[in-house]
Structures are given as structure tokens and as C-alpha cells.
Scaffold this motif. Sequence first.
Motif, PDB file in Angstrom:
ATOM      1  N   GLY A   1      16.130 -30.274  35.233  1.00  0.00           N
ATOM      2  CA  GLY A   1      16.669 -30.442  36.571  1.00  0.00           C
ATOM      3  C   GLY A   1      15.606 -30.237  37.653  1.00  0.00           C
ATOM      4  O   GLY A   1      15.841 -30.512  38.806  1.00  0.00           O
ATOM      5  N   GLN A   2      14.449 -29.741  37.283  1.00  0.00           N
ATOM      6  CA  GLN A   2      13.375 -29.626  38.261  1.00  0.00           C
ATOM      7  C   GLN A   2      12.604 -30.929  38.255  1.00  0.00           C
ATOM      8  O   GLN A   2      12.318 -31.473  37.204  1.00  0.00           O
ATOM      9  CB  GLN A   2      12.418 -28.488  37.858  1.00  0.00           C
ATOM     10  CG  GLN A   2      13.094 -27.135  37.838  1.00  0.00           C
ATOM     11  CD  GLN A   2      13.676 -26.776  39.184  1.00  0.00           C
ATOM     12  OE1 GLN A   2      13.041 -26.947  40.208  1.00  0.00           O
ATOM     13  NE2 GLN A   2      14.914 -26.309  39.196  1.00  0.00           N
ATOM     14  N   SER A   3      12.305 -31.397  39.435  1.00  0.00           N
ATOM     15  CA  SER A   3      11.570 -32.657  39.432  1.00  0.00           C
ATOM     16  C   SER A   3      10.096 -32.341  39.193  1.00  0.00           C
ATOM     17  O   SER A   3       9.421 -31.779  40.031  1.00  0.00           O
ATOM     18  CB  SER A   3      11.748 -33.377  40.769  1.00  0.00           C
ATOM     19  OG  SER A   3      11.068 -32.704  41.773  1.00  0.00           O
ATOM     20  N   LEU A  58      22.929 -41.664  53.268  1.00  0.00           N
ATOM     21  CA  LEU A  58      22.866 -40.382  52.569  1.00  0.00           C
ATOM     22  C   LEU A  58      23.294 -39.228  53.473  1.00  0.00           C
ATOM     23  O   LEU A  58      22.884 -38.097  53.264  1.00  0.00           O
ATOM     24  CB  LEU A  58      21.451 -40.144  52.029  1.00  0.00           C
ATOM     25  CG  LEU A  58      20.952 -41.212  51.046  1.00  0.00           C
ATOM     26  CD1 LEU A  58      19.582 -40.857  50.515  1.00  0.00           C
ATOM     27  CD2 LEU A  58      21.923 -41.381  49.892  1.00  0.00           C
ATOM     28  N   LYS A  96      16.953 -31.252  49.934  1.00  0.00           N
ATOM     29  CA  LYS A  96      17.429 -32.575  49.510  1.00  0.00           C
ATOM     30  C   LYS A  96      16.258 -33.557  49.385  1.00  0.00           C
ATOM     31  O   LYS A  96      16.265 -34.445  48.531  1.00  0.00           O
ATOM     32  CB  LYS A  96      18.441 -33.084  50.529  1.00  0.00           C
ATOM     33  CG  LYS A  96      19.478 -34.006  49.950  1.00  0.00           C
ATOM     34  CD  LYS A  96      20.432 -34.446  51.004  1.00  0.00           C
ATOM     35  CE  LYS A  96      21.830 -33.965  50.756  1.00  0.00           C
ATOM     36  NZ  LYS A  96      22.307 -34.160  49.395  1.00  0.00           N
ATOM     37  N   GLU A 153      14.832 -34.144  46.041  1.00  0.00           N
ATOM     38  CA  GLU A 153      15.586 -34.799  44.970  1.00  0.00           C
ATOM     39  C   GLU A 153      15.025 -36.186  44.688  1.00  0.00           C
ATOM     40  O   GLU A 153      14.742 -36.959  45.602  1.00  0.00           O
ATOM     41  CB  GLU A 153      17.066 -34.921  45.356  1.00  0.00           C
ATOM     42  CG  GLU A 153      17.812 -33.622  45.286  1.00  0.00           C
ATOM     43  CD  GLU A 153      19.216 -33.754  45.841  1.00  0.00           C
ATOM     44  OE1 GLU A 153      19.707 -34.898  45.919  1.00  0.00           O
ATOM     45  OE2 GLU A 153      19.801 -32.723  46.204  1.00  0.00           O
ATOM     46  N   GLN A 154      14.933 -36.451  43.409  1.00  0.00           N
ATOM     47  CA  GLN A 154      14.392 -37.717  42.934  1.00  0.00           C
ATOM     48  C   GLN A 154      15.094 -38.920  43.563  1.00  0.00           C
ATOM     49  O   GLN A 154      14.454 -39.851  44.039  1.00  0.00           O
ATOM     50  CB  GLN A 154      14.581 -37.741  41.416  1.00  0.00           C
ATOM     51  CG  GLN A 154      13.654 -38.644  40.669  1.00  0.00           C
ATOM     52  CD  GLN A 154      12.223 -38.156  40.760  1.00  0.00           C
ATOM     53  OE1 GLN A 154      11.970 -36.973  40.739  1.00  0.00           O
ATOM     54  NE2 GLN A 154      11.306 -39.077  40.886  1.00  0.00           N
ATOM     55  N   GLY A 155      16.428 -38.889  43.552  1.00  0.00           N
ATOM     56  CA  GLY A 155      17.188 -40.039  44.026  1.00  0.00           C
ATOM     57  C   GLY A 155      16.996 -40.272  45.511  1.00  0.00           C
ATOM     58  O   GLY A 155      16.882 -41.412  45.968  1.00  0.00           O
ATOM     59  N   VAL A 156      16.941 -39.174  46.270  1.00  0.00           N
ATOM     60  CA  VAL A 156      16.787 -39.289  47.712  1.00  0.00           C
ATOM     61  C   VAL A 156      15.402 -39.860  48.030  1.00  0.00           C
ATOM     62  O   VAL A 156      15.258 -40.763  48.857  1.00  0.00           O
ATOM     63  CB  VAL A 156      16.970 -37.902  48.381  1.00  0.00           C
ATOM     64  CG1 VAL A 156      16.633 -37.964  49.855  1.00  0.00           C
ATOM     65  CG2 VAL A 156      18.397 -37.416  48.174  1.00  0.00           C
ATOM     66  N   TYR A 213      13.635 -41.701  46.216  1.00  0.00           N
ATOM     67  CA  TYR A 213      13.594 -43.104  45.825  1.00  0.00           C
ATOM     68  C   TYR A 213      14.182 -43.992  46.919  1.00  0.00           C
ATOM     69  O   TYR A 213      13.620 -45.025  47.274  1.00  0.00           O
ATOM     70  CB  TYR A 213      14.354 -43.307  44.509  1.00  0.00           C
ATOM     71  CG  TYR A 213      14.339 -44.731  44.039  1.00  0.00           C
ATOM     72  CD1 TYR A 213      13.226 -45.244  43.396  1.00  0.00           C
ATOM     73  CD2 TYR A 213      15.424 -45.575  44.267  1.00  0.00           C
ATOM     74  CE1 TYR A 213      13.191 -46.563  42.981  1.00  0.00           C
ATOM     75  CE2 TYR A 213      15.393 -46.888  43.861  1.00  0.00           C
ATOM     76  CZ  TYR A 213      14.276 -47.378  43.216  1.00  0.00           C
ATOM     77  OH  TYR A 213      14.240 -48.682  42.809  1.00  0.00           O
ATOM     78  N   VAL A 214      15.340 -43.563  47.444  1.00  0.00           N
ATOM     79  CA  VAL A 214      15.996 -44.354  48.489  1.00  0.00           C
ATOM     80  C   VAL A 214      15.061 -44.504  49.688  1.00  0.00           C
ATOM     81  O   VAL A 214      14.891 -45.595  50.236  1.00  0.00           O
ATOM     82  CB  VAL A 214      17.325 -43.691  48.916  1.00  0.00           C
ATOM     83  CG1 VAL A 214      17.861 -44.337  50.179  1.00  0.00           C
ATOM     84  CG2 VAL A 214      18.337 -43.782  47.799  1.00  0.00           C
ATOM     85  N   GLN A 233      22.538 -42.865  43.722  1.00  0.00           N
ATOM     86  CA  GLN A 233      22.306 -41.879  44.778  1.00  0.00           C
ATOM     87  C   GLN A 233      23.460 -41.920  45.784  1.00  0.00           C
ATOM     88  O   GLN A 233      23.891 -40.893  46.287  1.00  0.00           O
ATOM     89  CB  GLN A 233      20.969 -42.152  45.486  1.00  0.00           C
ATOM     90  CG  GLN A 233      20.627 -41.152  46.574  1.00  0.00           C
ATOM     91  CD  GLN A 233      20.641 -39.704  46.084  1.00  0.00           C
ATOM     92  OE1 GLN A 233      20.077 -39.373  45.059  1.00  0.00           O
ATOM     93  NE2 GLN A 233      21.318 -38.838  46.835  1.00  0.00           N
ATOM     94  N   THR A 262      25.896 -38.881  46.894  1.00  0.00           N
ATOM     95  CA  THR A 262      26.140 -38.481  48.283  1.00  0.00           C
ATOM     96  C   THR A 262      27.633 -38.509  48.617  1.00  0.00           C
ATOM     97  O   THR A 262      28.152 -37.597  49.254  1.00  0.00           O
ATOM     98  CB  THR A 262      25.375 -39.403  49.241  1.00  0.00           C
ATOM     99  OG1 THR A 262      23.999 -39.381  48.886  1.00  0.00           O
ATOM    100  CG2 THR A 262      25.519 -38.954  50.674  1.00  0.00           C
ATOM    101  N   LEU A 316      18.930 -39.302  37.280  1.00  0.00           N
ATOM    102  CA  LEU A 316      17.952 -39.832  38.240  1.00  0.00           C
ATOM    103  C   LEU A 316      16.584 -39.187  38.042  1.00  0.00           C
ATOM    104  O   LEU A 316      15.562 -39.866  38.076  1.00  0.00           O
ATOM    105  CB  LEU A 316      18.434 -39.571  39.671  1.00  0.00           C
ATOM    106  CG  LEU A 316      19.303 -40.645  40.312  1.00  0.00           C
ATOM    107  CD1 LEU A 316      19.777 -40.190  41.673  1.00  0.00           C
ATOM    108  CD2 LEU A 316      18.555 -41.956  40.439  1.00  0.00           C
ATOM    109  N   GLU A 317      16.599 -37.856  37.833  1.00  0.00           N
ATOM    110  CA  GLU A 317      15.333 -37.151  37.622  1.00  0.00           C
ATOM    111  C   GLU A 317      14.575 -37.778  36.451  1.00  0.00           C
ATOM    112  O   GLU A 317      13.356 -37.870  36.454  1.00  0.00           O
ATOM    113  CB  GLU A 317      15.574 -35.676  37.265  1.00  0.00           C
ATOM    114  CG  GLU A 317      16.374 -34.894  38.270  1.00  0.00           C
ATOM    115  CD  GLU A 317      15.506 -34.231  39.305  1.00  0.00           C
ATOM    116  OE1 GLU A 317      14.316 -34.084  39.039  1.00  0.00           O
ATOM    117  OE2 GLU A 317      16.038 -33.880  40.374  1.00  0.00           O
TER     118      GLU A 317
END
Lengths: 288, 329
Positions: free
Chosen positions: A50-52, A114, A127, A130-133, A135-136, B59, B63, B93-94
Motif C-alpha cells: 500500500g506504500q507507493s 477528484l 492525497k 496516491e498513485q491514482g491521483v 496519474y490523473v 480513480q 473519489t 492502482l499502486e
Amino acid sequence: MKRKTLDSAPWIWRTISTVSILATLLLLFGFGYAIKDVIYPEGDSALGTGQSTKTPADEASKPAAPVDDGKIRIAVIGDSLARGTGDDEGLGFVRRAGNILKEQGHDVQVLNNLGVNGLRTDALLSKLDEQGVRYVLQQSNFILLSIGANDLFQGGQVLQGEDPPSAEKLAAVLPETSKRLQEILKKVKEINPEAQIAYIGLYNPFGDVKELEVPGNAVVAAWNDAALQILNQEDKMTLVPTFDLFENHLGEYLSSDHFHPNGAGYEEIAVRIAQEYQAETTAEGSTN
Amino acid sequence: MSNIMPLIRNETIKMVKKKRLYIIFIVLAVLVPMFTYAQMKSAENNRDKFGGDWRLELQQAITDNQNSLGSDRVPEEYKKYRTVYIQQMQYYLENDVNPKEPNGVTFTREFMNNAVGLFIPLLIMAIASDLVSGERTTGTIKMLLTRPVKRWKVLLSKLVTLIMFVSIIVVSAYIICYVISGAVFGYKGFGMPIFTGFKVVGTDVDLSAVHAVDQWLYLLMQAGLIWFVSVIVAILAFMVSVLVRSTAASIVIMMAALIAGTILTNMAASWQSAKYLFMVNLELPDYLSGGLPPIEGMNLGFSLIVLSVWGIASLIVSFLVFTKRDILN
């Protein structure tokens, strides 16, 4: 026991029994394996917990940032204003700005919204890890950011009589919060140095509440100044002012919760965002 | 044991001659395309919205769920589910894995996950509910029991046959689902990594045991769990079929129990003792995918024990009643 003579019986029996025995063995194996896997799981040390932990190899597997094809890719991040809370049409300033830019003949895609209700600067900072954020934000070329109102006004709870923000209180939270805002802006810039970043300034939602008008205005002005300080140092970063929009039009532009803008309010903000984009691109002399 | 094989064989032939078995395959062959089509439509819809980029879509889902956590209108239960969901999706995602990659194997996995609570048990009931009661309705039970064969052997042969067909039905469901959905989504996806080992503790997810397994292995594990659930449901339906004279009544009883199960699973969180009911424990694949159990404190071991106890009790009742009771008239 006398067997019924069915001409197809031997064939049916042989097939069915073979198939079912094989199926049962297979399923039994799966059943046993599942129990083992759930009760005695072997954690995969190779995977992040869970850690990037980003490695260059990870980056390589990602699709590259989109080519500059003249398409405006908008992403918005931040609090309930980013979300569009209070907008009776549910568009928020991001979709409205997108529509305005479209009318002006741009090719626009609103990638992601987001915004999270009630988000504060500290939560937004984490936030951004976070990987996903990330990326966006990397995928977009026009990033809208709205944050800070919850740090200063606790989401409008003040009106319900929960610790009204005295001038001292507001002044006390200002330094560290505005420092966090600067960190946020730096981080967004780090994540995507190419994109244009527009920070949506704060307005004072309590401008028509007597005892809150003066301290509220002072704090919002100080806040916006702090934001400007960093925005001015960077190129491709602008402040979208909203203070003057709302100052004498609260009745017109606030929604029923007396904290968030309504549709008309968001529309006004969106018009400014579209102008900012225009101004920014013409300043760069790029042709769209 | 020597004289039980012919009995099993006889029962198998009877089962194959029954039209009901084919209804099961027809139902699968009709319904799976419907679900496939629905899935395809929703995939198309998302493609338009996010330009086909699953990371953006994921993502956004995260959210949206985060937003509902702050809302007072969302029940606490749902918030738990969503908290768990958010953490899992962030994990995907990670690690840069698309949990919903559209292919036949993934569709099959999701379909079977949703089917285990009600759909598969219904199919199993279609063949289990009239095994004994059907014989009594038609009067053929007399032919069976007037032979010099011990009654328990007759019943055992029926049970063995039933379990044989349960295995066939579970495997067929997988095959039919994969073949049909693969025609639309492609037949790839066996090697895709699926994360399992999420431990739900309260509202938090413990990620220490998470590991990736290839999707084919995941499917195999899932199928094993679904098979176990199906066997237990089959044994229960079998017992009802022994106890109740009419096939229709035995189907209604089982269906009512199963449907009550799905309703309870959705609302039983505050009724602790509901976790001892068999129908609340049918969602075994959730323990693989890391879903939140319907009632706090349930885990795989617990559910397996509860289901086993129900199954063994039903077997005892079935055999006692069948060998002792006067069922010839």
C-alpha cells in the motif's frame, strides 16, 4: 438386480461418470487450495504494502503523457467546490468551464473530478502521494485546484453556532495552512510540470453576517495573498479570483447551505477559469 | 458396496433422461449472453467517458466512494464496504493492475462471484428437489423400495448421483460463461494477476498477507468454494425432498430459504446470530476477493464449519427419515 436395457445407457454412464469424477477432483483440489490460500496466505514481499514505492521500471510501464494535440484535458482536485457541491445542475465549475471552452471552439475533455467534500489541505497533501491521483494529474494539461475553505471555515459549521471563527482564530490557522497550500502547489507542479495550473481563490461566504464580515474578509484576503505569492513565482500557474465575484452578490450566487456557490455562482467562476485559460495560452503565443 | 454401483448408474441414467437437466444448461445459455451484453454496454459507456483509460476510471470510482463516506445519508454499513473497496482499488492502482480488464476470464470470475449466492443454488435445486419427492409423486418409489436392497443404499445412490451432477453443473457454468463472454471480450486473461489475501479487520483492510495469483488459479479456487456451497445446498434440497411429499412444495421451501438468505445478507449486520444460518454463509468467494462479510466476525473457517454442520445434520435427518418412515403410501 435386473438392469434396464437402454441402448444408450452404457455410453451415457461411461461419459457422465468419467466427466463428473474428473470435475469433482478438479473442484476438490481448488477447494483445498482456496482454504490453504485464505487461512495460510503467503504474503508477497515483492508487492508494495500500500506504500507507493515507485521505481523507474514502474514509470516505464505507464503509458506516456498524452501528446500535445491541442486537446484541453481538464482535471480538478480539491474540496467540495471542486466537486461542485451546491450546483443545482450538478456540473460544478469544471464542467461549466469545459462547456464554455467548447463553445469557443476548443476540443475539451474533462478527465476526472477528484474533489472530495470536506477536504482540507493536510488531507490533500497526502492525497497527492496516491498513485491514482498522480496519474490523473499527469494525464491532464489544465489542472484546477480548489482547497482551503474547509481549513478556514470548517465547512460552514460556524453558522450553526459551532465555535464562530473569531479574527484571532482565523489569523492563528492562517500561517500554517497557507504554508501547506504552497506545498500543495509545489507538489502539483512537480507531478506535472507541463500543465497549466489554476488555483481557485477563496471568497468570503459570511460577507453578509455582521460579526463575520470583517474578520472573514481579512482572512480570505490574506489567504489569497499567500496563494498569489507562490503563484507569481511560477509560470503556468494562475489564481482565479472569486472574492470580488461573491462580495456583494452572496444572495445571488450562494446555494441554500449559504456556504457553497449555486449554479449561477459556479457559472461565474467557470467564466473566469475559461478566461484564465485564454489569457495563459495567448500569453504563451501558442495557437489552438 | 458392490451392489451400489448399479444403483448409482441407474440413477444417473434417470437423471440424464430427465428434461430438467437440460433446462439448467438452457437457462445458462440464455442468461449469460444477457449479462455479457449488459457488461459490454457499460464498458462502452465508460470508454466514452474516460477515453478508455481504466486508471482514470478507477480513480474516479475511488473519489466518488470517498465522497459518500462523508455523507450522513449513507448507512454505516455501506461506509464500511466502501472503505474496504477504496483501499483495495488503491492497491490495484499502486501495482498498476486493472482489476476489471475486459476479457472472458475476468467476466467469468465476476459473474460466478455474483452467481454463488442465489443463481447457482437455484440451478442445483432444479435437479435436487425432486430426487425423492418426485419418485413419490409418480409412485415409482415402490419399485425402488420393494427390491431386496437396503433403503440406505438406495438413498446413498441418489446422493452420490446428485453430487456427481453438482460437479458437472459447476464446471459447465464456468465453461458456458467463458465461451459465451469470450466471444465478446476475447478469450484472454488466464495469466492476469489477481490480488487476494485482503483481511478485513473492522473497517480497515490488512494488506500484510496480500499476494498476487494468476487468474486461472484464482478461478480454480473460486470454483472449489462454489462447489462446496453447491454441495451443501444440494444436500439441503435433498433433505427437503425426503421430508416433503410434493416436488413443488420442496422447491418453494428451498427457494424461500435462499431468497431469505440474500435479503438477510443485505440487512443482517445488526442481528448477530444470523451468522449461524446456512444461507448467510453462501458467499464464500468473498473471502478470496476480500469483500466485507455480511456479519462482523465471520471468516472462511467459520462459514465452512457452519455449512458443514448444516450439511451433516441434513444428511442425518434424510437417512433417518428415509429408512424409518413409512413412505410407501
